[in-house]
Design an enzyme around this catalytic site. Sequence first.
Site, PDB file in Angstrom:
ATOM      1  N   ASP A  12      34.407   5.241  44.918  1.00 13.75           N
ATOM      2  CA  ASP A  12      34.306   3.786  44.759  1.00 13.75           C
ATOM      3  C   ASP A  12      34.394   3.044  46.086  1.00 13.75           C
ATOM      4  OD1 ASP A  12      34.329   4.249  41.942  1.00 13.75           O
ATOM      5  OD2 ASP A  12      36.503   4.463  42.077  1.00 13.75           O
ATOM      6  N   LYS A  15      29.425   3.333  48.179  1.00 13.20           N
ATOM      7  CA  LYS A  15      28.328   4.190  48.683  1.00 13.20           C
ATOM      8  C   LYS A  15      26.970   3.710  48.178  1.00 13.20           C
ATOM      9  CE  LYS A  15      30.239   7.771  46.786  1.00 13.20           C
ATOM     10  NZ  LYS A  15      31.573   7.273  46.413  1.00 13.20           N
ATOM     11  N   GLY A  16      26.952   3.304  46.888  1.00 15.83           N
ATOM     12  CA  GLY A  16      25.687   2.882  46.273  1.00 15.83           C
ATOM     13  C   GLY A  16      25.051   1.769  47.079  1.00 15.83           C
ATOM     14  N   LYS A  17      25.872   0.849  47.489  1.00 12.01           N
ATOM     15  CA  LYS A  17      25.372  -0.289  48.241  1.00 12.01           C
ATOM     16  C   LYS A  17      24.834   0.131  49.613  1.00 12.01           C
ATOM     17  CE  LYS A  17      26.452  -4.325  50.474  1.00 12.01           C
ATOM     18  NZ  LYS A  17      27.242  -5.407  50.925  1.00 12.01           N
ATOM     19  N   GLY A  39      29.706   6.275  39.405  1.00  8.48           N
ATOM     20  CA  GLY A  39      29.115   5.001  39.023  1.00  8.48           C
ATOM     21  C   GLY A  39      28.721   4.264  40.275  1.00  8.48           C
ATOM     22  N   HIS A  40      27.434   4.005  40.437  1.00  9.42           N
ATOM     23  CA  HIS A  40      26.987   3.255  41.609  1.00  9.42           C
ATOM     24  C   HIS A  40      26.570   1.876  41.151  1.00  9.42           C
ATOM     25  CE1 HIS A  40      26.874   7.028  43.678  1.00  9.42           C
ATOM     26  NE2 HIS A  40      25.930   7.498  42.903  1.00  9.42           N
ATOM     27  N   GLN A 221      31.669  10.400  44.134  1.00 11.80           N
ATOM     28  CA  GLN A 221      33.133  10.458  44.259  1.00 11.80           C
ATOM     29  C   GLN A 221      33.526  10.333  45.740  1.00 11.80           C
ATOM     30  OE1 GLN A 221      31.793  13.279  42.048  1.00 11.80           O
ATOM     31  NE2 GLN A 221      31.710  11.565  40.650  1.00 11.80           N
ATOM     32  N   LYS A 328      33.839  -3.924  51.946  1.00 12.72           N
ATOM     33  CA  LYS A 328      34.778  -4.829  51.260  1.00 12.72           C
ATOM     34  C   LYS A 328      35.788  -5.497  52.199  1.00 12.72           C
ATOM     35  CE  LYS A 328      34.397  -3.629  46.516  1.00 12.72           C
ATOM     36  NZ  LYS A 328      35.098  -3.338  45.264  1.00 12.72           N
ATOM     37  N   VAL A 411      30.559  -7.226  53.600  1.00  8.52           N
ATOM     38  CA  VAL A 411      31.478  -8.331  53.269  1.00  8.52           C
ATOM     39  C   VAL A 411      31.204  -8.906  51.875  1.00  8.52           C
ATOM     40  CG1 VAL A 411      31.983  -8.995  55.661  1.00  8.52           C
ATOM     41  CG2 VAL A 411      29.944  -9.938  54.537  1.00  8.52           C
ATOM     42  N   GLY A 412      30.546  -8.128  51.029  1.00  9.72           N
ATOM     43  CA  GLY A 412      30.275  -8.594  49.663  1.00  9.72           C
ATOM     44  C   GLY A 412      29.294  -7.653  48.997  1.00  9.72           C
TER      45      GLY A 412
HETATM   46  P1  IMP Z   1      36.311  13.959  36.369  1.00 10.10           P
HETATM   47  O1  IMP Z   1      35.409  13.939  37.555  1.00 10.10           O
HETATM   48  O2  IMP Z   1      35.815  13.129  35.218  1.00 10.10           O
HETATM   49  O3  IMP Z   1      36.701  15.345  35.953  1.00 10.10           O
HETATM   50  O4  IMP Z   1      37.690  13.241  36.793  1.00 10.10           O
HETATM   51  C1  IMP Z   1      38.577  13.804  37.751  1.00 10.10           C
HETATM   52  C2  IMP Z   1      39.170  12.741  38.638  1.00 10.10           C
HETATM   53  O5  IMP Z   1      38.170  12.197  39.489  1.00 10.10           O
HETATM   54  C3  IMP Z   1      39.763  11.539  37.875  1.00 10.10           C
HETATM   55  O6  IMP Z   1      40.909  11.084  38.573  1.00 10.10           O
HETATM   56  C4  IMP Z   1      38.671  10.498  37.952  1.00 10.10           C
HETATM   57  O7  IMP Z   1      39.169   9.195  37.841  1.00 10.10           O
HETATM   58  C5  IMP Z   1      38.114  10.784  39.337  1.00 10.10           C
HETATM   59  N1  IMP Z   1      36.707  10.380  39.480  1.00 10.10           N
HETATM   60  C6  IMP Z   1      35.628  11.008  38.992  1.00 10.10           C
HETATM   61  N2  IMP Z   1      34.509  10.358  39.343  1.00 10.10           N
HETATM   62  C7  IMP Z   1      34.885   9.307  40.075  1.00 10.10           C
HETATM   63  C8  IMP Z   1      34.175   8.272  40.755  1.00 10.10           C
HETATM   64  O8  IMP Z   1      32.936   8.204  40.768  1.00 10.10           O
HETATM   65  N3  IMP Z   1      34.932   7.373  41.422  1.00 10.10           N
HETATM   66  C9  IMP Z   1      36.287   7.439  41.464  1.00 10.10           C
HETATM   67  N4  IMP Z   1      36.988   8.385  40.862  1.00 10.10           N
HETATM   68  C10 IMP Z   1      36.296   9.318  40.172  1.00 10.10           C
END
Ligand code: IMP
Length: 421
Positions: A12, A15-17, A39-40, A221, A328, A411-412
């Site tokens: 989080d 990266k997507g941006k 999630g991007h 991740q 950010k 910055v946004g």
């Molecule tokens: P899993 O990848 O669903 O098995 O989750 C394992 C851990 O990685 C958990 O703490 C999730 O919250 C974290 N996690 C998985 N994908 C993301 C992501 O894209 N961003 C932030 N944390 C993630």
Amino acid sequence: MFTIITGAQFGDEGKGKIVDMLASQYDIVARFQGGDNAGHTVVAEGKTYKLHLIPSGVLFDARLLIGPGTVMNPKILMDEIAMLAENGVEVTPSRLGIDAKTSIIMPYHVALDTLRESKRAVKIGTTSRGIGFAYIDKVGRDEIQMADIADENRFRKRLLEIAPQKENAIKELGGDMKIARSEVDEYIEIGKKLKPYITDVSKEINLALKHGKNILAEGAQGTHLDIIHGTQKFVTSSSTVAGSACASLGVGPKKVDKVIGVIKAYITRVGEGPLPTEQKNEVGEHLREKGREFGTTTGRPRRCGWFDLPLAGKSINLNGYTGLALTKLDVLSGLNPLKLCIGYEIDGKQLDYPPELSDDIARCKPIYIDLPGWKEDISGAESFQNLPENARLYIELLEELMGVEIEYVSVGPGRKQTFMK
Ligand code: IMP
């Protein structure tokens, strides 16, 4: 040119941006690990796109590749393709390639993930997307691959062999799930639709590099969620560090030109696990509210804290960053003083690098230095020179202490809210 982008913290980082911003310079953008746990969020021309599987470069002309090291839920992919089509973005087989060997997330993976997590005395806080169990099957050689669902006979044969043991495993965890015929039919239908997208990702990328094309490998991740080097057991099930891009996409390490780390001006984490600088107070609230720190995939509030230099230093080692994108920065406006964690105290000792074990990281007390903050809204800043003096000092100090150049500052969330330092 072959560039790898990874998250330098716990995911989080934005990266997507950054990928979206760089994508216009690249011919191919490739995902190399993870699945729809990622999630991007990409904001372009007033529209917000929340993507989980399709690489963030989708809003440009780049060819998009999903590599064999990823785990892919085909239903989610179809939903994303449909959502993009509704917004006028056609994701045809000439735009998107999926490796024949990509692991398929099956309904039993999601069921097992959810059941296992519910039974854990100490939770991980997974995204319940079946990620870990899909990777277990890859390593256990019980996976179903993209090529399998695209071939009805092969898929049915494979399921006959695998499904009973999965149903037993679900039973052992207290669940009850049989793979419904309708679900199998749905996968076969999706397999037919996705068949034209199948490609050999490694071959494509190596050929493109030979022809002087530019490739961007997009990580999901973050570094400290890496299955090997992260804060086990609170990690995801894939390797999130830069080296993993080479192994997973099938590109030799000598081909890498740049490794960019995306790092937030503070730190966040979703789910469980150590986070030494976490602020369970009004500072944490400020970061969460102003930074819209809620998970793209699960909507969970993210845990927020001050910038952690020891963790950043480890991330720089693990990835070999050639440059950083600091995101950010605008979220820090209004906080005074700003605290920067420069080390930890544990068992009467001072450390400037994280201890290896999660339990020890959890016991670390951060050592902070105070820095002067700024009040101004900086979300309209278009250059480094536009920033208030204290924001410039913050960036310069981070750069000096990390020993890696901060190339981009954001910055946004909008496309125009990023500039080169
Ligand atoms: P899993 O990848 O669903 O098995 O989750 C394992 C851990 O990685 C958990 O703490 C999730 O919250 C974290 N996690 C998985 N994908 C993301 C992501 O894209 N961003 C932030 N944390 C993630």
